[in-house]
Design a protein around this motif. Structure first.
Motif, PDB file in Angstrom:
ATOM      1  N   GLY A 166       0.796  -1.223   0.000  1.00  0.00           N
ATOM      2  CA  GLY A 166       0.000   0.000   0.000  1.00  0.00           C
ATOM      3  C   GLY A 166       0.826   1.269   0.000  1.00  0.00           C
TER       4      GLY A 166
ATOM      5  N   ARG B 214       0.618   2.235  -4.753  1.00  0.00           N
ATOM      6  CA  ARG B 214      -0.356   1.418  -5.450  1.00  0.00           C
ATOM      7  C   ARG B 214      -0.307   1.684  -6.955  1.00  0.00           C
TER       8      ARG B 214
ATOM      9  N   THR C 177      -3.301  -7.402  -0.265  1.00  0.00           N
ATOM     10  CA  THR C 177      -2.486  -6.517   0.569  1.00  0.00           C
ATOM     11  C   THR C 177      -1.627  -7.396   1.490  1.00  0.00           C
TER      12      THR C 177
END
Length: 231
Positions: free
Chosen positions: A125, A128, A228
């Protein structure tokens, strides 16, 4: 005979648990005890943007190593510097061996690292990607690198290390990269395609110089564009 050996102190500027710092730490674990590496607290995104830091690395990236002789950036250059100071045998013992060590470090830098350094920040993250196609392309780059490395070990069943017949900086760089690949990107089913690489990694991890630094926490399943991960 009782002459006291001086210890060279090297300071690494980086955020905590930077896997690229692991390369120098592992190299130093193979050393003669003449080098001490310190990694003091560092506030990434602020300390690395100061004029003083940018004067040492204009990219503002970490790790950065401060030595009595000057500063160094780029983790592979840092690892090789540490090897020259405390473990020169890790660089090869002949011109051809030294070339082979450089060859496999370059292989990692150009064939595995670009894909990893695109995919992993996306999964964390931090950076991205907008397009899934870019993610897929970089996953394929990582795969291509693994296929090539697996093939290299398949060409000779007696081959224990990448560059020479003994441990070198190339193995240290590759080990860190392989660990990142299987911790953050590819799971158990994909790893079955690369038995030689897995065996190579496990062989390196039997050495305490590696296992004191690297913690094996490999993932169970492959990631996807929407996945993620945590660091």
């Amino acid at each position: 005979r009782n002459k006291k050996t001086s210890i060279m102190s090297l300071i690494v500027r980086s955020y905590p648990n930077n896997r690229n710092v692991d390369k120098a730490l592992i190299v130093n674990n193979f050393g003669d005890g003449s080098v001490k590496i310190e990694v003091p607290p560092f506030a990434y995104s602020s300390d690395n943007k100061t004029p003083a830091f940018l004067a040492k690395n204009p990219l503002g990236k970490v790790p950065l190593m401060e030595t009595p002789e000057g500063t160094i950036f780029e983790s592979n250059a840092i690892a090789r510097y540490v090897a020259r100071k405390t473990a020169p045998h890790l660089l090869g013992t002949s011109d051809i061996e030294m070339a082979h060590v450089d060859q496999w470090i370059e292989f990692y830098t150009h064939e595995l690292e670009p894909g990893l350094f695109t995919v992993v920040p996306h999964l964390l993250g931090r950076r991205r990607l907008d397009l899934e196609a870019i993610f897929t392309l970089n996953m394929q780059k990582i795969t291509n690198g693994l296929v090539a490395l697996e093939h290299w070990f398949n060409t000779d069943s007696t081959k224990q290390f990448a560059a020479t017949n003994s441990i070198t900086v190339a193995d240290i760089v590759l080990c860190v990269g392989i660990n990142n690949t299987f911790e953050f990107v590819f799971g158990e089913e994909t790893r079955k395609k690369y038995p030689k690489i897995v065996a190579y990694f496990d062989r390196l991890m039997t050495m305490e110089q590696f296992s004191k630094v690297i913690k094996k926490k490999w993932r169970e399943e492959d990631v996807s564009f929407t996945s993620t991960v945590t660091y």
